[in-house]
Design a protein around this motif. Structure first.
Motif, PDB file in Angstrom:
ATOM      1  N   ALA A  65       6.884  -7.232  12.638  1.00 19.03           N
ATOM      2  CA  ALA A  65       7.325  -8.500  12.058  1.00 19.03           C
ATOM      3  C   ALA A  65       6.150  -9.361  11.604  1.00 19.03           C
ATOM      4  O   ALA A  65       6.299 -10.219  10.716  1.00 19.03           O
ATOM      5  N   GLN A  66       4.974  -9.137  12.191  1.00 18.79           N
ATOM      6  CA  GLN A  66       3.810  -9.956  11.832  1.00 18.79           C
ATOM      7  C   GLN A  66       3.044  -9.400  10.637  1.00 18.79           C
ATOM      8  O   GLN A  66       2.199 -10.107  10.064  1.00 18.79           O
ATOM      9  N   PHE A  67       3.300  -8.150  10.273  1.00 14.32           N
ATOM     10  CA  PHE A  67       2.493  -7.512   9.230  1.00 14.32           C
ATOM     11  C   PHE A  67       2.484  -8.287   7.899  1.00 14.32           C
ATOM     12  O   PHE A  67       1.417  -8.414   7.283  1.00 14.32           O
ATOM     13  N   PRO A  68       3.625  -8.809   7.411  1.00  9.18           N
ATOM     14  CA  PRO A  68       3.557  -9.521   6.118  1.00  9.18           C
ATOM     15  C   PRO A  68       2.606 -10.717   6.144  1.00  9.18           C
ATOM     16  O   PRO A  68       1.729 -10.842   5.282  1.00  9.18           O
ATOM     17  N   LEU A  69       2.775 -11.616   7.124  1.00  9.81           N
ATOM     18  CA  LEU A  69       1.900 -12.788   7.201  1.00  9.81           C
ATOM     19  C   LEU A  69       0.482 -12.405   7.617  1.00  9.81           C
ATOM     20  O   LEU A  69      -0.491 -13.038   7.183  1.00  9.81           O
ATOM     21  N   TYR A  70       0.364 -11.380   8.445  1.00 12.03           N
ATOM     22  CA  TYR A  70      -0.970 -10.914   8.846  1.00 12.03           C
ATOM     23  C   TYR A  70      -1.744 -10.432   7.613  1.00 12.03           C
ATOM     24  O   TYR A  70      -2.927 -10.767   7.440  1.00 12.03           O
ATOM     25  N   ALA A  71      -1.074  -9.658   6.762  1.00 17.84           N
ATOM     26  CA  ALA A  71      -1.732  -9.159   5.558  1.00 17.84           C
ATOM     27  C   ALA A  71      -2.088 -10.306   4.609  1.00 17.84           C
ATOM     28  O   ALA A  71      -3.169 -10.300   3.981  1.00 17.84           O
ATOM     29  N   LYS A  72      -1.204 -11.293   4.510  1.00 17.95           N
ATOM     30  CA  LYS A  72      -1.427 -12.383   3.553  1.00 17.95           C
ATOM     31  C   LYS A  72      -2.426 -13.415   4.065  1.00 17.95           C
ATOM     32  O   LYS A  72      -3.360 -13.804   3.337  1.00 17.95           O
ATOM     33  N   ASN A  73      -2.247 -13.889   5.306  1.00 20.08           N
ATOM     34  CA  ASN A  73      -3.021 -15.029   5.792  1.00 20.08           C
ATOM     35  C   ASN A  73      -4.317 -14.662   6.503  1.00 20.08           C
ATOM     36  O   ASN A  73      -5.251 -15.477   6.542  1.00 20.08           O
ATOM     37  N   TYR A  74      -4.378 -13.453   7.094  1.00 18.59           N
ATOM     38  CA  TYR A  74      -5.585 -13.075   7.838  1.00 18.59           C
ATOM     39  C   TYR A  74      -6.435 -12.058   7.098  1.00 18.59           C
ATOM     40  O   TYR A  74      -7.670 -12.118   7.153  1.00 18.59           O
ATOM     41  N   HIS A  97      -5.964 -11.679   3.800  1.00 20.96           N
ATOM     42  CA  HIS A  97      -6.018 -12.259   2.450  1.00 20.96           C
ATOM     43  C   HIS A  97      -5.705 -11.205   1.389  1.00 20.96           C
ATOM     44  O   HIS A  97      -6.313 -11.172   0.319  1.00 20.96           O
ATOM     45  N   GLY A  98      -4.735 -10.362   1.725  1.00 19.20           N
ATOM     46  CA  GLY A  98      -4.346  -9.298   0.811  1.00 19.20           C
ATOM     47  C   GLY A  98      -3.035  -9.607   0.105  1.00 19.20           C
ATOM     48  O   GLY A  98      -2.274 -10.486   0.511  1.00 19.20           O
ATOM     49  N   ASP A  99      -2.779  -8.858  -0.953  1.00 19.48           N
ATOM     50  CA  ASP A  99      -1.523  -9.004  -1.677  1.00 19.48           C
ATOM     51  C   ASP A  99      -0.438  -8.149  -1.022  1.00 19.48           C
ATOM     52  O   ASP A  99      -0.638  -7.593   0.061  1.00 19.48           O
ATOM     53  N   HIS A 100       0.714  -8.019  -1.692  1.00 24.00           N
ATOM     54  CA  HIS A 100       1.823  -7.247  -1.135  1.00 24.00           C
ATOM     55  C   HIS A 100       1.427  -5.794  -0.889  1.00 24.00           C
ATOM     56  O   HIS A 100       1.911  -5.162   0.056  1.00 24.00           O
ATOM     57  N   GLY A 101       0.545  -5.270  -1.701  1.00 23.22           N
ATOM     58  CA  GLY A 101       0.100  -3.885  -1.530  1.00 23.22           C
ATOM     59  C   GLY A 101      -0.606  -3.659  -0.202  1.00 23.22           C
ATOM     60  O   GLY A 101      -0.501  -2.574   0.390  1.00 23.22           O
ATOM     61  N   VAL A 102      -1.325  -4.670   0.283  1.00 25.04           N
ATOM     62  CA  VAL A 102      -2.014  -4.538   1.575  1.00 25.04           C
ATOM     63  C   VAL A 102      -0.984  -4.468   2.708  1.00 25.04           C
ATOM     64  O   VAL A 102      -1.135  -3.693   3.658  1.00 25.04           O
ATOM     65  N   PHE A 103       0.069  -5.267   2.598  1.00 25.17           N
ATOM     66  CA  PHE A 103       1.152  -5.184   3.590  1.00 25.17           C
ATOM     67  C   PHE A 103       1.788  -3.795   3.584  1.00 25.17           C
ATOM     68  O   PHE A 103       2.015  -3.204   4.637  1.00 25.17           O
ATOM     69  N   VAL A 104       2.065  -3.261   2.396  1.00 28.23           N
ATOM     70  CA  VAL A 104       2.646  -1.919   2.298  1.00 28.23           C
ATOM     71  C   VAL A 104       1.697  -0.887   2.892  1.00 28.23           C
ATOM     72  O   VAL A 104       2.127   0.069   3.556  1.00 28.23           O
ATOM     73  N   LEU A 105       0.386  -1.073   2.687  1.00 24.03           N
ATOM     74  CA  LEU A 105      -0.596  -0.147   3.243  1.00 24.03           C
ATOM     75  C   LEU A 105      -0.545  -0.161   4.772  1.00 24.03           C
ATOM     76  O   LEU A 105      -0.564   0.904   5.408  1.00 24.03           O
ATOM     77  N   LEU A 106      -0.488  -1.337   5.375  1.00 28.64           N
ATOM     78  CA  LEU A 106      -0.396  -1.428   6.839  1.00 28.64           C
ATOM     79  C   LEU A 106       0.864  -0.733   7.344  1.00 28.64           C
ATOM     80  O   LEU A 106       0.824   0.026   8.320  1.00 28.64           O
ATOM     81  N   GLY A 142       0.962 -22.473  18.651  1.00 31.54           N
ATOM     82  CA  GLY A 142      -0.443 -22.357  18.289  1.00 31.54           C
ATOM     83  C   GLY A 142      -1.088 -21.004  18.493  1.00 31.54           C
ATOM     84  O   GLY A 142      -2.290 -20.855  18.239  1.00 31.54           O
ATOM     85  N   VAL A 143      -0.337 -20.018  18.958  1.00 29.50           N
ATOM     86  CA  VAL A 143      -0.902 -18.676  19.118  1.00 29.50           C
ATOM     87  C   VAL A 143      -1.054 -18.046  17.740  1.00 29.50           C
ATOM     88  O   VAL A 143      -0.140 -18.106  16.907  1.00 29.50           O
ATOM     89  N   THR A 144      -2.216 -17.471  17.462  1.00 27.33           N
ATOM     90  CA  THR A 144      -2.437 -16.810  16.176  1.00 27.33           C
ATOM     91  C   THR A 144      -1.837 -15.402  16.198  1.00 27.33           C
ATOM     92  O   THR A 144      -1.536 -14.861  17.277  1.00 27.33           O
ATOM     93  N   ILE A 145      -1.672 -14.795  15.036  1.00 28.62           N
ATOM     94  CA  ILE A 145      -1.102 -13.446  14.977  1.00 28.62           C
ATOM     95  C   ILE A 145      -1.996 -12.428  15.695  1.00 28.62           C
ATOM     96  O   ILE A 145      -1.490 -11.610  16.476  1.00 28.62           O
ATOM     97  N   PRO A 146      -3.336 -12.441  15.483  1.00 25.55           N
ATOM     98  CA  PRO A 146      -4.163 -11.516  16.276  1.00 25.55           C
ATOM     99  C   PRO A 146      -4.018 -11.733  17.785  1.00 25.55           C
ATOM    100  O   PRO A 146      -4.006 -10.772  18.563  1.00 25.55           O
ATOM    101  N   GLN A 147      -3.919 -13.000  18.202  1.00 25.86           N
ATOM    102  CA  GLN A 147      -3.714 -13.270  19.626  1.00 25.86           C
ATOM    103  C   GLN A 147      -2.357 -12.740  20.095  1.00 25.86           C
ATOM    104  O   GLN A 147      -2.232 -12.280  21.234  1.00 25.86           O
TER     105      GLN A 147
END
Length: 635
Positions: free
Chosen positions: A257-266, A268-277, A406-411
């Motif tokens: 569930a975190q992969f979309p925002l993780y790819a975008k906000n942490y 800094h990738g586009d939709h393709g980076v989310f698909v790659l993960l 306040g917990v970050t996605i990596p945390q």
């Protein structure tokens, strides 16, 4: 098909894809997972990028509501689905479910063409119902058509196929719906074609007789769910395996569930980076699932479950650390992301989380399938699906709560990995069989190379006594690794009482015994415990020599076996261990370091099993002769 059916040499699991008893079922479930995700992803994508032409509702609300509506039928109708799969032929149920899928996709097609969002949302609920009804069939079908030696491989193929289907479905759904100008038409037609193709393949699924054709269906999902869970709790190992399975979906739901925002906000990738993960994670699940067969030696090896859980924690922590080491702050596409320092480390962590998940989940499924009452298997699977759905809901709520505070996605990745370690320790403390099998697996895959000959003589069901020569301190682990089920070992009471180790022996339900001259009470209690275990249909293993050999030769067999058989006349299976004499774990008089270097860390061991002897024919001398003969076969 009986788990005791004799089989030839073990084949690759991929050979199942050429056989009618497996291939039509596999492709039917694969297309179901594919179609679910093509449709669901297409709808989520269109609401994300083109919501105004479809609805005036908040797109954020809809994109969170739709996955919940898809899961809702699992909670409401799994109990009913389990009863139907136990009451009717599973091939017939699969075909009816596929006809339902065609009707749902036809309704969805009308919704696509008319831009009718309520119809599409209704179809989402319908596809959730489709998956709910097919779920108990999916896992209860395999034990009916696969041999015990094929169950791990078959489950591995099904799990890898499911995740590949999910991955392809998400990619196709996202790509086709935005194709101009025919995106909606492609999705409407494509999902209907996939549904029809799934139904055509389901027609080739062979008959799967109902285990309980006279079952009276309880249509109340709540009371039936409670009854299923209460029934499963009677078998502690199965119930905790169900919880372990649901925990995996808790873990996976948080991470994915975190992969979309993780790819975008942490990243800094586009939709393709989310698909790659997502692709790397799914390929990891598939690889881990397929790897189970090779690592288990075509057996149901639950020792891989702790191995997988360790990986889920280790690589979850590694994903947190690799996220901290990633320093890019500029927007990147896939190529740009791969060029960044630390990107490959992140992908490796995602891959290994997936591999660990495959190693964790496949043996659990095989354990549930073989340890559960066949007459109640579909209903047990249905209960597991309900638990899975509830765990995923709790995972979503926990993630929302932590992120809001306040917990970050990596945390969040780190917290999930640490929680996994705590849950694993708790489960393995309750069911030490997992940990003991893990230690046995490590022994035979690191220090030694073990080959089992005719291990099929060890019965998969029913009471029996295993009799073996006593060569080393790790004999029990080698025998346990070759057995399809738990074994209760009879051991010297003085070793049983060693501090710290005593807790392990008690958890493994070993039976301490002493000579009558030392402690007649302990001896009598031992024979009583052995008789009770055999009356309960368990396996008992004894070492009739009563001590480790100090010469490498087999000592005289004592008469304790006759006392056992007087109380419980059960079959006796002779076993012979070869290759452990002179190892670090034996009582050879040479220097222990010399033994390690002389034999090497990957020395060969063999365990040979002989045909069962009727209790009326057994004598200590005959058993010693049989064990001696079996040992001679390896020379």
């Amino acid at each position: 098909m009986s788990s005791r059916e004799p089989v030839g040499p073990a084949r690759s699991q991929f050979a199942l894809l050429t056989e009618r008893r497996f291939a039509p079922f596999f492709w039917t479930q694969f297309l179901g997972a594919l179609n679910d995700n093509v449709f669901k992803t297409a709808l989520l994508t269109i609401l994300t990028y083109d919501a105004l032409s479809w609805t005036t509702l908040d797109p954020v609300l809809l994109t969170n509501l739709i996955p919940g509506l898809f899961i809702l039928p699992f909670v409401l109708f799994s109990a009913t689905a389990g009863q139907l799969a136990d009451k009717f032929d599973k091939g017939r149920v699969a075909r009816l479910v596929k006809l339902l899928e065609i009707a749902i996709m036809a309704l969805a097609g009308f919704g696509w063409m008319t831009h009718n969002l309520p119809l599409l949302v209704l179809a989402i609920v319908g596809m959730g119902l489709h998956s709910t009804l097919f779920g108990p069939v999916k896992y209860a079908y395999l034990p009916q058509h696969l041999r015990r030696t094929e169950l791990v491989g078959g489950n591995g193929l099904v799990e890898s196929g499911t995740f590949v289907g999910i991955l392809l479905g998400e990619i196709l759904g996202a790509l086709l719906i935005v194709h101009k100008p025919w995106g909606v038409e492609l999705i409407a037609a494509g999902t209907l074609v996939l549904a029809v193709l799934g139904w055509l393949l389901s027609r080739a699924i062979p008959p799967s007789p109902a285990p309980v054709p006279d079952l009276k269906v309880n249509w109340n999902p709540f009371t039936e769910t409670l009854r299923n869970l209460n029934y499963s709790r009677q078998n502690r190992t199965v119930f905790l395996s169900l919880l372990g399975n649901s925990w995996f979906w808790f873990y996976g739901a948080i991470v994915l569930a975190q992969f979309p925002l993780y790819a975008k906000n942490y990243l800094h990738g586009d939709h393709g980076v989310f698909v790659l993960l997502l692709t790397v994670f799914s390929l990891g699940i598939g690889a881990g699932s397929l790897l189970c067969e090779r690592l288990s030696g075509h057996r149901i090896e639950i020792g891989l479950v702790p191995f997988g859980s360790i990986g889920l924690s280790v690589f979850g922590v590694e994903l947190f650390l690799s996220s901290l080491a990633y320093t890019n702050t500029l927007p990147v596409d896939v190529a740009g992301f791969l060029a960044q320092t630390g990107s490959l480390r992140i992908l490796f962590s995602c891959l290994m989380i997936g591999v660990s998940g495959g190693l964790y989940i496949v043996p659990l499924f095989a354990l549930i399938q073989t340890r559960c009452d066949p007459r109640h298997l579909s209903r047990t699977i249905a209960g597991m699906n309900i638990l899975n759905a509830l765990f995923m809901v709790v995972a979503a709520l926990l993630a929302m709560l932590l992120l809001k505070n306040g917990v970050t996605i990596p945390q969040l990745f780190l917290i999930t990995a640490l929680l996994n370690a705590l849950v694993a320790l708790y489960i393995y403390s309750l069911v030490p069989e997992f940990l003991i099998r893990f230690l046995a697996w490590l022994l035979i895959h690191t220090i030694h190379r073990v080959r089992s000959i005719d291990a099929a003589h060890i019965p998969a069901q029913g009471a029996a006594v295993l009799v073996c020569n006593h060569v080393s301190y790790v004999d029990a682990f080698v025998i346990l690794a070759a057995s399809p089920r738990p074994i209760r070992f009879v051991m010297d009471h003085r070793i049983f009482q060693i501090p710290l180790l005593s807790r392990v022996f008690r958890s493994a339900r070993a039976i301490p015994i002493a000579p009558a001259s030392e402690d007649p009470v302990v001896m009598e209690n031992a024979y009583t415990a052995i008789a009770q275990a055999l009356d309960n249909g368990e396996l008992i293993c004894i070492f009739p020599e009563g001590k480790l050999t100090v010469t490498g030769e087999i000592n005289v067999f004592r008469g304790g076996i006759m006392k056992i058989l007087q109380r419980s006349p059960v079959p006796v299976i002779p076993l012979a261990l070869c290759g452990l004499w002179g190892s670090l774990f034996s009582r050879a008089k040479s220097n222990p370091f010399d033994r390690v270097f002389r034999r090497g860390l990957r020395s060969r061991l063999m365990l040979v099993a002989g045909a069962a002897l009727p209790p009326g024919e057994v004598t200590p001398d005959l058993l010693r002769e049989r064990v001696q003969t079996l040992r001679g076969q390896t020379r």
